[in-house]
Design an enzyme around this catalytic site. Structure first.
Site, PDB file in Angstrom:
ATOM      1  N   PRO A   1      -7.883  -4.443  -6.126  1.00 34.77           N
ATOM      2  CA  PRO A   1      -7.407  -4.787  -4.780  1.00 34.77           C
ATOM      3  C   PRO A   1      -7.411  -3.551  -3.910  1.00 34.77           C
ATOM      4  CG  PRO A   1      -5.574  -4.699  -6.337  1.00 34.77           C
ATOM      5  CD  PRO A   1      -6.821  -4.522  -7.137  1.00 34.77           C
TER       6      PRO A   1
ATOM      7  N   GLY B   1     -11.047   6.306 -11.128  1.00 33.94           N
ATOM      8  CA  GLY B   1     -12.151   7.223 -11.348  1.00 33.94           C
ATOM      9  C   GLY B   1     -13.361   6.659 -12.066  1.00 33.94           C
TER      10      GLY B   1
ATOM     11  N   ARG C   1     -13.323   1.984  -5.685  1.00 32.48           N
ATOM     12  CA  ARG C   1     -14.213   2.417  -4.608  1.00 32.48           C
ATOM     13  C   ARG C   1     -15.688   2.346  -4.978  1.00 32.48           C
ATOM     14  NH1 ARG C   1     -11.625   8.031  -3.781  1.00 32.48           N
ATOM     15  NH2 ARG C   1     -10.912   7.544  -5.899  1.00 32.48           N
TER      16      ARG C   1
ATOM     17  N   LYS D   1       0.048  -4.094 -11.981  1.00 33.54           N
ATOM     18  CA  LYS D   1      -0.803  -2.903 -11.833  1.00 33.54           C
ATOM     19  C   LYS D   1       0.114  -1.719 -11.562  1.00 33.54           C
ATOM     20  CE  LYS D   1      -4.980  -1.216  -9.507  1.00 33.54           C
ATOM     21  NZ  LYS D   1      -4.531   0.073  -8.975  1.00 33.54           N
TER      22      LYS D   1
ATOM     23  N   MET E   1      -6.855  -2.291   0.165  1.00 28.20           N
ATOM     24  CA  MET E   1      -6.428  -2.657   1.513  1.00 28.20           C
ATOM     25  C   MET E   1      -7.566  -2.454   2.509  1.00 28.20           C
ATOM     26  SD  MET E   1      -3.382  -3.815   1.315  1.00 28.20           S
ATOM     27  CE  MET E   1      -2.843  -3.791   3.017  1.00 28.20           C
TER      28      MET E   1
ATOM     29  N   HIS F   1      -3.535   2.458 -13.613  1.00 25.07           N
ATOM     30  CA  HIS F   1      -4.248   3.517 -12.909  1.00 25.07           C
ATOM     31  C   HIS F   1      -3.826   4.816 -13.569  1.00 25.07           C
ATOM     32  CE1 HIS F   1      -5.599   5.312  -8.792  1.00 25.07           C
ATOM     33  NE2 HIS F   1      -5.848   6.144  -9.788  1.00 25.07           N
TER      34      HIS F   1
ATOM     35  N   CYS G   1       0.896   1.444  -5.625  1.00 25.09           N
ATOM     36  CA  CYS G   1       0.493   1.967  -4.311  1.00 25.09           C
ATOM     37  C   CYS G   1       1.480   3.040  -3.851  1.00 25.09           C
ATOM     38  CB  CYS G   1       0.426   0.836  -3.292  1.00 25.09           C
ATOM     39  SG  CYS G   1      -0.096   1.386  -1.650  1.00 25.09           S
TER      40      CYS G   1
ATOM     41  N   GLN H   1      -2.786 -10.255  -5.328  1.00 24.37           N
ATOM     42  CA  GLN H   1      -1.849  -9.161  -5.548  1.00 24.37           C
ATOM     43  C   GLN H   1      -0.785  -9.180  -4.465  1.00 24.37           C
ATOM     44  OE1 GLN H   1      -2.322  -4.802  -4.777  1.00 24.37           O
ATOM     45  NE2 GLN H   1      -2.216  -4.637  -7.011  1.00 24.37           N
TER      46      GLN H   1
END
Length: 345
Positions: free
Chosen positions: A26, A222, A244, A148, A28, A180, A109, A79
């Protein structure tokens, strides 16, 4: 374009544990319905996620705008962010009513906006509160509830904080967690810096899989290639979540994912075919009064690293936002890519 997407009660629910072998994080402002439609064009099996939606927004905002999705996006998970158990339970129930088979609680986040609302990564400090919220969410809905998280925040020792957090989550009945593998520094680093500066600790996540074998653990942070994702799966992790890289080079991550991860046929033979398969979505959006740029902004990286990628980005960026622009802009950009590819051959 406003969508209504009541759940298809006649359809079998997706196998989320299998889909979660590879998922798109997810993100933003990125993983909206147009982005998910593009990603689904590339992979029929990867698990997709919405942008994070705050629980109060679900309770008091425009639910169709925030939650509606096309059935073709499945498997797709919602989410949500928040910390109040009652709010989260009601938001999860509403999300399940829209057809989401999974509702994920954001405990990772690090943005200032999230901290001020006492949710996101700051919840790593309050595992008991998280467990209370997760129990309330599970009791409120039949959707699977997942989490998460980070490996810790600020001065926490991840070797202590992460297992303590996972124990609380497992005790609340949650069986799937995405980790993460970086700390979040809530003071002193921006959200972007929190994605890049804190060192990754992949071995810690592997140790947590050995310590909590009953949990389905996905690694996030990563991961830059499909090959890396497959390597972590081979080391015994249950899933890999890519962020990403899946957005900036979607073909490289998703275009061969179905065959590489699940041994299934890939939906498209090449990026050009994916573009043509996506045209009906673009046309439907335009007919409903939407702007072409709403969708094409997510397509800029489709030819990343290939001949014609620069022309593709330039044409979509310069022409996609013009008033009245339609799929013909995309076809013109594709023609430029194919012409440059022919010259390079």
């Amino acid at each position: 374009m406003r969508m209504t997407a009541p759940p298809d009660r006649s359809a079998a629910p997706p196998d989320l544990r299998q889909a979660a072998r590879l998922s798109v994080a997810p993100m933003m402002d990125w993983t909206d319905r147009h982005c998910r439609a593009l990603h689904r064009t590339l992979s029929a099996r990867a698990l997709l996620y919405t942008e994070m939606v705050a629980a109060p927004a679900i309770l008091h905002g425009d639910r169709d705008r925030l939650l509606a999705f096309a059935p073709s996006e499945q498997p797709v998970a919602l989410q949500i962010g928040g910390s109040d158990p009652s709010e989260l339970a009601r938001a999860a129930a509403i999300g399940a009513g829209y057809g989401y088979s999974e509702v994920n609680l954001n405990c990772g986040c690090p943005s200032d906006r999230v901290q001020s609302g006492c949710f996101g990564a700051v919840l790593m400090r309050e595992p008991a509160r998280v467990a209370l919220a997760l129990r309330a969410m599970r009791e409120a809905t039949g959707a699977e509830i997942t989490v998460k998280c980070r490996i810790g925040v600020d001065d926490q020792d991840p070797e202590e904080a992460l297992p303590r957090f996972l124990e609380a989550v497992a005790g609340a009945g949650v069986r799937r967690v995405i980790v993460h593998a970086r700390k979040a520094w809530l003071q002193g680093l921006s959200p972007r810096e929190n994605r890049e500066i804190p060192p990754l600790d992949y071995p810690l996540v592997l140790r947590m899989k050995a310590r909590f074998p009953e949990l389905h653990l996905s690694l996030n942070g990563g991961i830059a290639s499909l090959g890396q994702a497959r390597a972590w799966l081979a080391q015994g992790l249950d899933g890999v979540m890519v962020g990403r890289a899946a957005y900036h080079a979607p073909w490289d991550i998703l275009g061969r994912a179905d065959s590489a991860v699940w041994g299934a046929p890939d939906p498209q033979p090449d990026p050009a075919a994916a573009v043509r398969a996506f045209l009906p979505h673009l046309e439907a959006h335009r007919r409903a009064g939407g702007r072409l740029h709403d969708a094409t902004r997510h397509m800029l990286g489709l030819f990343a690293g290939r001949p014609g990628a620069r022309a593709w980005r330039r044409i979509l960026s310069e022409e996609g936002g013009r008033r009245g622009a339609g799929p013909e802009v995309v076809l013109r950009a594709l023609a430029a890519v194919e012409a440059e590819g022919a010259r390079a051959a």
